[in-house]
Design a protein around this motif. Structure first.
Motif, short mmCIF file in Angstrom:
data_model
loop_
_atom_site.label_atom_id
_atom_site.label_comp_id
_atom_site.label_asym_id
_atom_site.label_seq_id
_atom_site.Cartn_x
_atom_site.Cartn_y
_atom_site.Cartn_z
N ASP A 180 0.83 -1.21 0.00
CA ASP A 180 0.00 0.00 0.00
C ASP A 180 0.87 1.26 0.00
OD1 ASP A 180 -2.50 1.17 -0.18
OD2 ASP A 180 -2.69 1.44 1.98
N LEU A 181 1.91 1.24 -0.80
CA LEU A 181 2.79 2.39 -0.98
C LEU A 181 2.73 2.82 -2.44
CD1 LEU A 181 5.84 0.95 1.00
CD2 LEU A 181 4.23 2.67 1.85
N ILE A 182 3.28 3.99 -2.74
CA ILE A 182 3.35 4.45 -4.12
C ILE A 182 4.80 4.63 -4.52
CG2 ILE A 182 1.08 5.55 -4.18
CD1 ILE A 182 2.39 8.19 -3.51
N SER A 183 5.10 4.41 -5.78
CA SER A 183 6.48 4.46 -6.25
C SER A 183 6.57 5.15 -7.60
CB SER A 183 7.05 3.04 -6.34
OG SER A 183 6.24 2.24 -7.19
N PHE A 184 7.74 5.77 -7.85
CA PHE A 184 7.99 6.47 -9.11
C PHE A 184 9.41 6.16 -9.56
CE2 PHE A 184 4.86 8.91 -6.78
CZ PHE A 184 3.91 9.22 -7.74
N SER A 185 9.59 6.11 -10.87
CA SER A 185 10.93 5.93 -11.45
C SER A 185 11.44 7.25 -11.97
CB SER A 185 10.89 4.90 -12.58
OG SER A 185 10.60 3.61 -12.09
N PHE A 186 12.72 7.54 -11.72
CA PHE A 186 13.36 8.76 -12.20
C PHE A 186 14.69 8.41 -12.84
CE2 PHE A 186 10.94 9.87 -8.32
CZ PHE A 186 10.03 10.75 -8.88
N GLY A 187 15.20 9.32 -13.62
CA GLY A 187 16.50 9.11 -14.25
C GLY A 187 16.39 8.62 -15.68
N ILE A 188 17.55 8.34 -16.28
CA ILE A 188 17.64 7.94 -17.68
C ILE A 188 17.79 6.42 -17.77
CG2 ILE A 188 18.93 8.23 -19.84
CD1 ILE A 188 19.88 10.92 -18.75
N GLU A 189 17.02 5.83 -18.67
CA GLU A 189 17.06 4.37 -18.86
C GLU A 189 18.46 3.92 -19.25
OE1 GLU A 189 15.71 0.90 -18.30
OE2 GLU A 189 14.12 2.41 -18.41
N ASP A 190 18.91 2.80 -18.62
CA ASP A 190 20.22 2.20 -18.87
C ASP A 190 21.37 3.12 -18.46
OD1 ASP A 190 18.97 -0.07 -19.95
OD2 ASP A 190 18.96 0.80 -21.97
N VAL A 191 21.08 4.17 -17.71
CA VAL A 191 22.14 5.05 -17.22
C VAL A 191 22.05 5.17 -15.70
CG1 VAL A 191 23.14 7.37 -17.30
CG2 VAL A 191 22.21 6.35 -19.38
N ASP A 192 20.99 5.81 -15.21
CA ASP A 192 20.86 6.01 -13.76
C ASP A 192 19.41 5.93 -13.30
OD1 ASP A 192 19.94 8.27 -14.94
OD2 ASP A 192 21.07 9.69 -13.70
N ARG A 193 18.59 5.18 -14.02
CA ARG A 193 17.17 5.12 -13.67
C ARG A 193 17.00 4.34 -12.37
NH1 ARG A 193 12.88 7.47 -15.79
NH2 ARG A 193 10.87 6.40 -15.84
N TYR A 194 16.23 4.93 -11.44
CA TYR A 194 16.05 4.33 -10.12
C TYR A 194 14.60 4.50 -9.68
CZ TYR A 194 16.04 9.09 -8.25
OH TYR A 194 15.73 10.39 -8.00
N VAL A 195 14.24 3.88 -8.55
CA VAL A 195 12.89 3.93 -8.00
C VAL A 195 12.92 4.62 -6.64
CG1 VAL A 195 10.88 2.59 -7.25
CG2 VAL A 195 12.25 1.82 -9.20
N ARG A 196 11.91 5.47 -6.41
CA ARG A 196 11.73 6.09 -5.09
C ARG A 196 10.31 5.76 -4.62
NH1 ARG A 196 14.43 10.11 -2.21
NH2 ARG A 196 15.85 10.46 -3.97
N VAL A 197 10.21 5.30 -3.37
CA VAL A 197 8.93 4.84 -2.81
C VAL A 197 8.47 5.82 -1.74
CG1 VAL A 197 7.72 2.93 -1.67
CG2 VAL A 197 9.61 2.45 -3.27
N TYR A 198 7.15 6.12 -1.74
CA TYR A 198 6.56 7.09 -0.81
C TYR A 198 5.38 6.46 -0.07
CZ TYR A 198 8.95 10.59 -3.72
OH TYR A 198 9.88 11.33 -4.42
#
Length: 227
Positions: A87-105
């Motif tokens: 029951d959390l929400i998550s978003f992906s940031f960054g550039i694919e195959d470079v520094d793309r990561y996930v942050r959960v809120y």
């Protein structure tokens, strides 16, 4: 059937594999299956690790959001899946195959629009930046409200036409002419009403004929010889 059978028998059969070749193919398949099993186990372990990590992190009410290290799309999809299950929400940031990561809120503390835009651009974001953005928005709102409260300025013409008439023909006349402009009824010493022809058409034609006849009679008298 005999013809088909004879044709099939006459065709060259594929060469049979030797035992050595069969062993090579078998080993390749076993190696592929072994790698797939290892990868599947790694994903399972990663999912368990991620779930445990999120639970422990968000047990502390002071922790608002959690950042994961850059990873490929498969592992990011597992993070999103685990976040949703908790029951959390998550978003992906960054550039694919470079520094793309996930942050959960936490759902109770989702990221604001400014934070999402900043992180998508790769700009820094922290509590100090958030406070400054909130203060700036409040100031902008106050300025907008102050502008709306200001009364509309009444338009004042640059030229006062009454004053202009005062300089030309006097104060009383200027006021009257500014209110209403009328045609003067007299031209010189003859009233304008006297200059209007109020005769009917028939009377006008009769007068013209009479004048013409009188003129002809006067001319004929002048031309008659004297005795």
């Amino acid at each position: 059937m005999d013809l088909l059978g004879s044709i099939m028998n006459s065709m060259d059969k594929p060469p049979s594999l030797s035992e050595k070749e069969k062993n090579i193919i078998k080993k390749r398949k076993e190696e592929m299956d072994r790698r797939q099993a290892i990868e599947k186990e790694n994903l399972r372990k990663f999912k368990e690790y991620t779930e445990t990590k999120m639970k422990v992190f968000f047990e502390n009410d002071e922790n608002i959001n959690m950042k994961f290290t850059p990873m490929n799309q498969i592992y990011r999809s597992i993070v999103h899946e685990v976040a949703e299950s908790l029951d959390l929400i998550s978003f992906s940031f960054g550039i694919e195959d470079v520094d793309r990561y996930v942050r959960v809120y936490r759902k109770a503390n989702p990221p604001c629009e400014d934070e999402l835009l900043a992180r998508k651009r790769g700009d820094p974001w922290n509590d100090d930046i958030k406070k400054k953005m909130i203060e700036k928005r409040k100031l902008d709102q106050l300025e907008s409200e102050e502008l709306n409260k200001k009364p509309t300025k009444k338009f004042v013409p640059n030229t006062n036409y009454e004053d202009k008439y005062v300089h030309l023909i006097g104060e009383i006349s200027s006021i009257e002419m500014a209110r209403k402009t009328e045609t003067n009824k007299t031209y010189g010493f003859v009233p304008s009403e006297n200059k209007k022809d109020i005769r009917s058409i028939e009377q006008t034609m009769a007068d013209i004929k009479a004048k013409k006849k009188l003129r002809q009679e006067n001319e004929s008298k002048v031309q008659e010889p004297k005795e």
